[in-house]
Scaffold this active site. Sequence first.
Site, PDB file in Angstrom:
ATOM      1  N   HIS A  21       0.805  -1.170   0.013  1.00 47.47           N
ATOM      2  CA  HIS A  21       0.048  -0.188   0.106  1.00 47.47           C
ATOM      3  C   HIS A  21       0.794   1.247   0.047  1.00 47.47           C
ATOM      4  O   HIS A  21       1.945   1.048   0.068  1.00 47.47           O
ATOM      5  CB  HIS A  21      -1.031  -0.115   1.158  1.00 47.47           C
ATOM      6  CG  HIS A  21      -0.459   0.149   2.615  1.00 47.47           C
ATOM      7  ND1 HIS A  21      -0.798   1.027   3.390  1.00 47.47           N
ATOM      8  CD2 HIS A  21       0.959  -0.237   3.014  1.00 47.47           C
ATOM      9  CE1 HIS A  21      -0.067   1.017   4.386  1.00 47.47           C
ATOM     10  NE2 HIS A  21       0.977   0.334   4.431  1.00 47.47           N
ATOM     11  N   GLU A  60       0.854  -4.730  12.067  1.00 50.17           N
ATOM     12  CA  GLU A  60       1.641  -4.395  10.485  1.00 50.17           C
ATOM     13  C   GLU A  60       2.961  -4.378  10.758  1.00 50.17           C
ATOM     14  O   GLU A  60       3.711  -4.758   9.870  1.00 50.17           O
ATOM     15  CB  GLU A  60       1.434  -2.724  10.019  1.00 50.17           C
ATOM     16  CG  GLU A  60       2.122  -1.783  11.049  1.00 50.17           C
ATOM     17  CD  GLU A  60       2.067  -0.477  10.469  1.00 50.17           C
ATOM     18  OE1 GLU A  60       1.139  -0.163   9.432  1.00 50.17           O
ATOM     19  OE2 GLU A  60       2.942   0.460  10.806  1.00 50.17           O
ATOM     20  N   CYS A 110       6.245   6.550   4.506  1.00 48.91           N
ATOM     21  CA  CYS A 110       5.237   5.608   4.262  1.00 48.91           C
ATOM     22  C   CYS A 110       4.134   6.088   3.150  1.00 48.91           C
ATOM     23  O   CYS A 110       3.459   5.571   2.657  1.00 48.91           O
ATOM     24  CB  CYS A 110       4.283   5.210   5.331  1.00 48.91           C
ATOM     25  SG  CYS A 110       5.090   4.339   6.625  1.00 48.91           S
ATOM     26  N   HIS A 112       4.825   0.580  -0.420  1.00 51.58           N
ATOM     27  CA  HIS A 112       5.659  -0.493   0.491  1.00 51.58           C
ATOM     28  C   HIS A 112       4.631  -1.645   0.807  1.00 51.58           C
ATOM     29  O   HIS A 112       3.722  -1.528   0.688  1.00 51.58           O
ATOM     30  CB  HIS A 112       6.369   0.499   1.650  1.00 51.58           C
ATOM     31  CG  HIS A 112       5.503   0.855   2.703  1.00 51.58           C
ATOM     32  ND1 HIS A 112       4.482   2.105   2.387  1.00 51.58           N
ATOM     33  CD2 HIS A 112       4.995   0.511   3.959  1.00 51.58           C
ATOM     34  CE1 HIS A 112       3.790   2.059   3.162  1.00 51.58           C
ATOM     35  NE2 HIS A 112       3.949   1.281   4.125  1.00 51.58           N
ATOM     36  N   HIS A 168       3.693  -5.011   3.633  1.00 48.81           N
ATOM     37  CA  HIS A 168       3.754  -5.326   5.003  1.00 48.81           C
ATOM     38  C   HIS A 168       3.450  -7.024   4.965  1.00 48.81           C
ATOM     39  O   HIS A 168       2.742  -7.197   4.417  1.00 48.81           O
ATOM     40  CB  HIS A 168       2.639  -4.856   6.181  1.00 48.81           C
ATOM     41  CG  HIS A 168       3.299  -3.288   6.349  1.00 48.81           C
ATOM     42  ND1 HIS A 168       4.130  -2.680   7.169  1.00 48.81           N
ATOM     43  CD2 HIS A 168       2.458  -2.207   5.917  1.00 48.81           C
ATOM     44  CE1 HIS A 168       4.095  -1.641   7.062  1.00 48.81           C
ATOM     45  NE2 HIS A 168       3.284  -1.052   6.220  1.00 48.81           N
ATOM     46  N   ASP A 198      -4.636 -10.991   0.747  1.00 49.64           N
ATOM     47  CA  ASP A 198      -3.206 -11.657   0.554  1.00 49.64           C
ATOM     48  C   ASP A 198      -2.800 -11.316  -0.715  1.00 49.64           C
ATOM     49  O   ASP A 198      -3.189 -11.646  -1.846  1.00 49.64           O
ATOM     50  CB  ASP A 198      -3.397 -13.143   0.943  1.00 49.64           C
ATOM     51  CG  ASP A 198      -1.886 -13.795   1.072  1.00 49.64           C
ATOM     52  OD1 ASP A 198      -0.784 -13.016   1.629  1.00 49.64           O
ATOM     53  OD2 ASP A 198      -1.788 -14.976   1.103  1.00 49.64           O
ATOM     54  N   HIS A 199      -1.424 -10.817  -0.630  1.00 46.54           N
ATOM     55  CA  HIS A 199      -0.654 -10.527  -1.866  1.00 46.54           C
ATOM     56  C   HIS A 199      -1.145  -9.583  -2.777  1.00 46.54           C
ATOM     57  O   HIS A 199      -1.297  -9.758  -4.065  1.00 46.54           O
ATOM     58  CB  HIS A 199      -0.275 -11.831  -2.586  1.00 46.54           C
ATOM     59  CG  HIS A 199       1.108 -12.487  -2.046  1.00 46.54           C
ATOM     60  ND1 HIS A 199       0.662 -13.446  -0.883  1.00 46.54           N
ATOM     61  CD2 HIS A 199       2.186 -12.622  -2.195  1.00 46.54           C
ATOM     62  CE1 HIS A 199       1.865 -13.887  -0.310  1.00 46.54           C
ATOM     63  NE2 HIS A 199       2.907 -13.231  -1.165  1.00 46.54           N
TER      64      HIS A 199
END
Length: 148
Positions: free
Chosen positions: A29, A137, A48, A52, A54, A92-93
Amino acid sequence: MQSIAEDSKPKATSKVTFLSRTETFAAAHRLSSKSLNEEENRKQFGKCNHSHGHNYKVIVTVRGQINPISGMFMNIYKLQEYMREAILQPLDHKNLDQDVEFFADVVSTTENLAIYIWSNLEKILPAGCLYKVKLYESDKNFIVYKGE
Protein backbone atom coordinates in the site's frame (compact mmCIF):
# COMPACT_ATOMS: atom_id res chain seq x y z
CA MET A 1 -35.98 -40.08 41.51
CA GLN A 2 -34.26 -39.30 38.19
CA SER A 3 -33.13 -42.06 35.90
CA ILE A 4 -29.45 -42.58 35.08
CA ALA A 5 -30.12 -41.42 31.49
CA GLU A 6 -31.50 -38.09 32.69
CA ASP A 7 -28.56 -37.56 35.07
CA SER A 8 -26.04 -38.11 32.25
CA LYS A 9 -27.57 -35.53 29.89
CA PRO A 10 -25.31 -32.52 29.34
CA LYS A 11 -26.51 -29.46 31.22
CA ALA A 12 -26.93 -26.17 29.37
CA THR A 13 -24.21 -23.71 30.27
CA SER A 14 -24.09 -19.95 30.32
CA LYS A 15 -20.30 -19.95 30.34
CA VAL A 16 -18.86 -17.68 27.68
CA THR A 17 -15.51 -18.44 26.10
CA PHE A 18 -13.31 -16.44 23.78
CA LEU A 19 -11.70 -18.16 20.80
CA SER A 20 -8.82 -16.54 18.89
CA ARG A 21 -7.04 -17.50 15.70
CA THR A 22 -4.03 -15.95 13.99
CA GLU A 23 -3.43 -15.67 10.26
CA THR A 24 -0.81 -13.80 8.25
CA PHE A 25 -0.99 -12.11 4.88
CA ALA A 26 1.24 -9.92 2.74
CA ALA A 27 -0.06 -6.72 1.17
CA ALA A 28 1.32 -3.53 -0.35
CA HIS A 29 0.00 0.00 0.00
CA ARG A 30 0.90 3.67 -0.01
CA LEU A 31 -0.36 6.09 2.61
CA SER A 32 -1.85 9.01 0.72
CA SER A 33 -4.98 11.07 1.24
CA LYS A 34 -6.91 12.54 -1.68
CA SER A 35 -7.75 15.43 0.66
CA LEU A 36 -4.10 16.49 0.76
CA ASN A 37 -1.72 17.71 -1.94
CA GLU A 38 1.59 15.91 -2.62
CA GLU A 39 3.61 18.03 -0.20
CA GLU A 40 1.01 17.66 2.59
CA ASN A 41 0.93 13.89 2.02
CA ARG A 42 4.73 13.71 2.29
CA LYS A 43 4.63 15.69 5.55
CA GLN A 44 1.73 13.68 6.99
CA PHE A 45 2.90 10.18 6.09
CA GLY A 46 6.69 10.50 5.70
CA LYS A 47 8.38 7.47 4.18
CA CYS A 48 5.06 5.58 4.23
CA ASN A 49 3.88 7.94 1.48
CA HIS A 50 5.92 5.69 -0.85
CA SER A 51 4.67 2.29 -1.97
CA HIS A 52 5.72 -0.42 0.47
CA GLY A 53 4.44 -3.65 1.93
CA HIS A 54 3.85 -5.45 5.19
CA ASN A 55 3.57 -9.01 6.38
CA TYR A 56 0.47 -8.41 8.46
CA LYS A 57 -0.55 -10.65 11.33
CA VAL A 58 -4.22 -10.63 12.28
CA ILE A 59 -5.73 -12.15 15.40
CA VAL A 60 -9.49 -12.54 15.35
CA THR A 61 -11.32 -13.20 18.61
CA VAL A 62 -14.89 -14.45 18.71
CA ARG A 63 -17.01 -15.21 21.76
CA GLY A 64 -19.95 -17.37 22.58
CA GLN A 65 -21.65 -19.73 24.97
CA ILE A 66 -20.37 -23.27 25.12
CA ASN A 67 -22.59 -25.85 23.45
CA PRO A 68 -23.08 -28.62 26.02
CA ILE A 69 -22.98 -31.32 23.33
CA SER A 70 -19.77 -30.31 21.53
CA GLY A 71 -18.06 -28.58 24.47
CA MET A 72 -17.25 -25.57 22.28
CA PHE A 73 -19.15 -22.69 20.77
CA MET A 74 -17.33 -22.67 17.43
CA ASN A 75 -15.08 -25.17 15.77
CA ILE A 76 -11.62 -23.63 15.20
CA TYR A 77 -11.67 -24.94 11.62
CA LYS A 78 -14.89 -23.03 10.96
CA LEU A 79 -13.22 -19.84 12.22
CA GLN A 80 -10.31 -20.60 9.90
CA GLU A 81 -12.75 -20.81 6.95
CA TYR A 82 -14.37 -17.50 7.90
CA MET A 83 -10.96 -15.82 8.12
CA ARG A 84 -9.87 -17.25 4.78
CA GLU A 85 -12.99 -15.84 3.11
CA ALA A 86 -13.05 -12.44 4.84
CA ILE A 87 -9.33 -11.70 5.09
CA LEU A 88 -6.98 -13.89 3.07
CA GLN A 89 -8.91 -14.09 -0.20
CA PRO A 90 -9.46 -10.34 -0.61
CA LEU A 91 -6.14 -9.13 0.89
CA ASP A 92 -3.25 -11.60 0.60
CA HIS A 93 -0.63 -10.57 -1.96
CA LYS A 94 -2.71 -7.58 -3.05
CA ASN A 95 -2.05 -3.89 -3.43
CA LEU A 96 -4.64 -2.48 -1.04
CA ASP A 97 -4.95 0.83 -2.88
CA GLN A 98 -5.40 -0.73 -6.31
CA ASP A 99 -6.99 -4.14 -5.70
CA VAL A 100 -9.41 -3.52 -2.82
CA GLU A 101 -12.37 -1.30 -3.70
CA PHE A 102 -12.84 -0.19 -0.07
CA PHE A 103 -9.56 1.74 -0.26
CA ALA A 104 -10.42 3.68 -3.40
CA ASP A 105 -11.45 6.64 -1.20
CA VAL A 106 -10.14 5.52 2.20
CA VAL A 107 -6.49 5.84 3.27
CA SER A 108 -5.07 2.34 3.66
CA THR A 109 -3.84 2.79 7.23
CA THR A 110 -3.72 -0.15 9.61
CA GLU A 111 -6.66 1.41 11.47
CA ASN A 112 -8.81 1.41 8.34
CA LEU A 113 -7.61 -2.06 7.39
CA ALA A 114 -8.75 -3.38 10.79
CA ILE A 115 -12.17 -1.80 10.21
CA TYR A 116 -12.34 -3.39 6.74
CA ILE A 117 -11.50 -6.81 8.20
CA TRP A 118 -14.12 -6.37 10.96
CA SER A 119 -16.77 -5.43 8.41
CA ASN A 120 -15.99 -8.45 6.22
CA LEU A 121 -16.05 -10.84 9.17
CA GLU A 122 -19.24 -9.37 10.61
CA LYS A 123 -21.06 -10.15 7.34
CA ILE A 124 -20.33 -13.89 7.52
CA LEU A 125 -19.86 -14.80 11.21
CA PRO A 126 -22.84 -15.78 13.36
CA ALA A 127 -24.48 -12.59 14.65
CA GLY A 128 -22.92 -11.03 17.72
CA CYS A 129 -19.95 -13.37 18.13
CA LEU A 130 -17.18 -11.13 16.72
CA TYR A 131 -15.33 -9.64 19.67
CA LYS A 132 -12.01 -8.21 18.53
CA VAL A 133 -9.68 -7.79 15.56
CA LYS A 134 -6.03 -7.22 16.44
CA LEU A 135 -3.90 -6.34 13.41
CA TYR A 136 -0.11 -6.14 13.46
CA GLU A 137 1.62 -4.27 10.65
CA SER A 138 4.97 -5.05 12.27
CA ASP A 139 6.28 -6.66 15.44
CA LYS A 140 6.09 -3.27 17.15
CA ASN A 141 2.94 -1.69 15.71
CA PHE A 142 -0.62 -2.98 15.96
CA ILE A 143 -4.23 -1.84 16.08
CA VAL A 144 -7.10 -3.29 18.11
CA TYR A 145 -10.65 -2.78 16.83
CA LYS A 146 -13.80 -3.89 18.62
CA GLY A 147 -16.44 -2.50 16.29
CA GLU A 148 -16.87 0.82 18.07
